[in-house]
Design a protein around this motif. Sequence first.
Motif, short mmCIF file in Angstrom:
data_model
loop_
_atom_site.label_atom_id
_atom_site.label_comp_id
_atom_site.label_asym_id
_atom_site.label_seq_id
_atom_site.Cartn_x
_atom_site.Cartn_y
_atom_site.Cartn_z
N VAL A 14 0.81 -1.32 0.01
CA VAL A 14 -0.06 0.02 -0.11
C VAL A 14 0.98 1.35 -0.04
N LYS A 15 0.82 2.24 -1.04
CA LYS A 15 1.66 3.35 -1.19
C LYS A 15 1.22 4.32 -1.67
N THR A 16 0.98 5.50 -0.90
CA THR A 16 0.50 7.03 -1.55
C THR A 16 1.68 7.68 -1.66
N GLY A 17 2.71 7.58 -1.05
CA GLY A 17 3.91 8.36 -0.99
C GLY A 17 5.19 7.85 -0.59
N GLY A 18 6.17 8.73 -0.34
CA GLY A 18 7.56 8.39 0.26
C GLY A 18 7.42 7.56 1.51
N LEU A 19 6.21 7.80 2.68
CA LEU A 19 6.20 7.19 3.60
C LEU A 19 6.22 5.50 3.47
N ALA A 20 5.63 5.18 2.49
CA ALA A 20 5.60 3.72 2.32
C ALA A 20 7.05 3.22 1.92
N ASP A 21 7.89 3.95 1.12
CA ASP A 21 9.30 3.53 1.01
C ASP A 21 10.10 3.49 1.93
N VAL A 22 9.62 4.39 3.17
CA VAL A 22 10.77 4.34 4.12
C VAL A 22 10.26 3.48 5.02
N VAL A 256 15.78 -1.59 -5.06
CA VAL A 256 14.57 -1.15 -5.70
C VAL A 256 14.96 0.09 -6.62
N TRP A 257 15.75 0.73 -6.54
CA TRP A 257 16.39 1.98 -7.19
C TRP A 257 17.62 2.17 -7.68
N ASP A 258 18.12 1.27 -8.74
CA ASP A 258 19.47 1.30 -9.35
C ASP A 258 19.34 1.03 -10.84
N VAL A 302 7.49 13.42 -11.36
CA VAL A 302 6.78 12.29 -10.94
C VAL A 302 6.53 12.65 -9.23
N SER A 303 5.27 13.05 -9.21
CA SER A 303 4.90 13.65 -7.90
C SER A 303 3.40 13.64 -7.78
N ARG A 304 2.97 13.81 -6.34
CA ARG A 304 1.70 14.32 -6.16
C ARG A 304 1.44 15.54 -6.97
N LEU A 305 0.26 15.85 -7.43
CA LEU A 305 0.34 17.27 -8.56
C LEU A 305 -0.65 18.28 -7.39
N SER A 307 -0.02 21.76 -4.43
CA SER A 307 0.69 23.03 -4.27
C SER A 307 1.92 22.70 -3.35
N GLN A 308 1.79 21.75 -2.27
CA GLN A 308 2.98 21.70 -1.68
C GLN A 308 4.40 21.27 -2.49
N LYS A 309 4.03 20.66 -3.62
CA LYS A 309 5.08 20.23 -4.58
C LYS A 309 5.53 21.19 -5.57
N GLY A 310 4.66 22.39 -5.47
CA GLY A 310 5.13 23.52 -6.40
C GLY A 310 4.47 23.23 -7.77
N VAL A 330 5.18 13.96 -17.31
CA VAL A 330 4.32 14.20 -15.96
C VAL A 330 3.59 12.81 -15.67
N ILE A 331 4.01 12.24 -14.50
CA ILE A 331 3.12 11.44 -13.92
C ILE A 331 2.77 11.72 -12.54
N GLY A 332 1.24 11.72 -12.27
CA GLY A 332 0.85 12.14 -10.65
C GLY A 332 -0.35 12.13 -10.79
N SER A 333 -1.10 12.61 -9.67
CA SER A 333 -2.35 12.84 -9.64
C SER A 333 -2.35 13.78 -8.28
N TYR A 359 -1.14 6.53 -10.74
CA TYR A 359 0.07 6.01 -10.03
C TYR A 359 0.57 4.82 -11.01
N ASP A 360 1.83 4.67 -11.21
CA ASP A 360 2.18 3.61 -12.06
C ASP A 360 3.72 3.50 -11.83
N ASP A 361 4.16 2.59 -10.84
CA ASP A 361 5.49 2.32 -10.32
C ASP A 361 6.37 2.11 -11.37
N PHE A 380 7.13 23.08 0.42
CA PHE A 380 7.83 22.61 1.73
C PHE A 380 8.04 21.07 1.20
N GLU A 381 9.04 20.46 1.81
CA GLU A 381 9.57 19.32 1.44
C GLU A 381 10.16 18.56 2.76
N PRO A 382 9.55 17.82 3.36
CA PRO A 382 10.12 17.07 4.54
C PRO A 382 11.58 16.36 4.44
P1 ADP Z 1 5.61 12.49 -1.09
O1 ADP Z 1 5.90 11.24 -0.31
O2 ADP Z 1 5.44 13.61 -0.47
O3 ADP Z 1 4.68 12.20 -2.07
P2 ADP Z 1 8.42 11.46 -1.72
O4 ADP Z 1 9.38 11.98 -2.93
O5 ADP Z 1 9.04 11.34 -0.47
O6 ADP Z 1 7.07 12.47 -1.71
O7 ADP Z 1 7.86 10.36 -2.55
C1 ADP Z 1 7.09 9.91 -3.47
C2 ADP Z 1 7.15 8.57 -4.01
O8 ADP Z 1 6.12 8.24 -4.60
C3 ADP Z 1 8.37 8.17 -4.50
O9 ADP Z 1 8.62 6.74 -4.36
C4 ADP Z 1 7.89 8.23 -6.30
O10 ADP Z 1 8.61 7.55 -7.10
C5 ADP Z 1 6.41 7.85 -6.02
N1 ADP Z 1 5.26 8.45 -6.79
C6 ADP Z 1 4.77 9.68 -6.95
N2 ADP Z 1 3.75 9.59 -7.74
C7 ADP Z 1 3.75 8.72 -8.51
C8 ADP Z 1 3.21 8.32 -9.39
N3 ADP Z 1 2.23 8.97 -9.98
N4 ADP Z 1 3.20 6.78 -9.79
C9 ADP Z 1 4.38 5.99 -9.40
N5 ADP Z 1 4.91 6.56 -8.28
C10 ADP Z 1 4.80 7.65 -7.81
#
Ligand code: ADP
Length: 480
Positions: A14-22, A256-258, A302-305, A307-310, A330-333, A359-361, A380-382
């Motif tokens: 389950v992933k909505t952002g970087g929290l899941a990666d961490v 995962v990222w190389d 590659v981002s949430r679209l 205002s935080q992300k500018g 651009v990929i995001g929502s 979202y498409d990893d 802002f970017e934690p």
């Molecule tokens: P945040 O957690 O604030 O969204 P981060 O840079 O810490 O920002 O983490 C974003 C994570 O989500 C990264 O792993 C990035 O690759 C992934 N990501 C963001 N948007 C998408 C998307 N539309 N499709 C796939 N992965 C995405």
Amino acid sequence: MRILHVAAEIYPLVKTGGLADVVAALPAALAARGLDVRLLLPGMPAILNGVSDQQRVIRLGPAFGAAVITLRLGRMPDSGLLAYVIDAPFLYRRDGNPYLGPDGRDWKDNHRRYALLGWIAAHLAGGELDRNWQPEVVHAHDWHAGLAPAYIAQNPALTTASVFTIHNLAFRGLFPLDHYSDLGLLITGAHQSALEFHGHLSFMKSALVHAKRVNAVSPTYAREICTPEFGWGLEGLLRGRGNDLSGILNGVDYSVWDPAGDPALPCSYSADHLLGKEVCKLKLQSELGFAVRVQAPLFAVVSRLTSQKGMDLVLRALPALLAEGGQLVVIGSGDAEIEAGFRAAAAAHGEAVSVHFGYDDAFAHRIIAAADLLLVPSRFEPCGLTQLYALRYGTLPLVRRVGGLADTVIDATPENLTLGTANGFVFHAASSRALAARASDACKLFRHPGRWLQVQKCGMAQDFSWADSAARYEALYRSI
Ligand code: ADP
Ligand code: GLC
């Protein structure tokens, strides 16, 4: 040392952002250091299906609106870490986003859903749920796990230390005050103000008050959140925590990222064999219907679209990027207005702007590999993880100097270029003009392949793996 990590999301389930990666990578890095680490996760369908070899630990209920709650213990895919999963069908058996319903609004019972997560953490700490394993440290992530420290604090017999990590202070876990009675907290009177935030309950505030130690995901963000500009009204409380508040930079999971071993890429590459990166770029340009030209600077988002992300800044700077002969993928929502802006830009400039909502990893990996520049102009970017991924992929990050971006990207000033320390581009003002100006500078450097290569190689050689940060977390645990 026994550590329980408590969180609402985890890659790859389950992933909505970087929290899941961490939450996937940090516990694994701590386990590699010899710590006895387990996870506690809510039983969303993807988590129930993805955690293998589940055994029932205990059955509870009714509580938090759920008739039955079954705590199970199984193993995470990939890392093999042991994970407790809270199977509470009434609260968690909902597909999709872990926080939002299909209408895009917060689930109405989120206070119960995430209070239960913290409550189970505290009772695992108390030894009542699993007599075979009792954590010495409960490490809670973001507001979703934010009540764990309060539930621990209300049991005077518990010696368990709690650590709380702020991944994003903007999400404060706010609920109506009258939901308090649903939480099973015994805290009354003056202590109740520990949860109260301007007429609401705040799970985030509760964590900041009750956790033994608090940390933010980068040193700069840890300082920024003590100021009104970044503190969301919690800056006074955070300042008051003094040395209990620290900043520990996130790391990257290079398994995962190389680009040398990334199964998502059409062609692998490394710093010594960069031809593969060119193949990735040409293939993507062709796939997107862009002019297939190595010389055209390919910008990516590659981002949430939001205002935080500018992302509004990117939209307004777009004419300048295009004037430099640039292309943008651009990929995001995210916010409807920003999505509409990108939709319109793609319609107007189909030959150079391509936008993919959702979202498409695998596609995110391919974009980061193919691009020349990754735009991260956050207000802002934690911490930010994508700029770290970009560095390893030889894709130069162009970022605003804020939070973890300021801690990781070294601007290609003439001085840093001479020193050989530059790894990307940095601008200061949160304005589209400042972004456009730095993007134009980046395009100038791009026209000098030798100098560009030097910056690429500098970033690709950097090591942001979890080893250092995991050692810092271990030191934090040991200090308490
Ligand atoms: P945040 O957690 O604030 O969204 P981060 O840079 O810490 O920002 O983490 C974003 C994570 O989500 C990264 O792993 C990035 O690759 C992934 N990501 C963001 N948007 C998408 C998307 N539309 N499709 C796939 N992965 C995405
Ligand atoms: C949050 C932040 C992001 C950070 C991530 C992981 O989502 O917005 O900056 O990288 O958490 O800590």
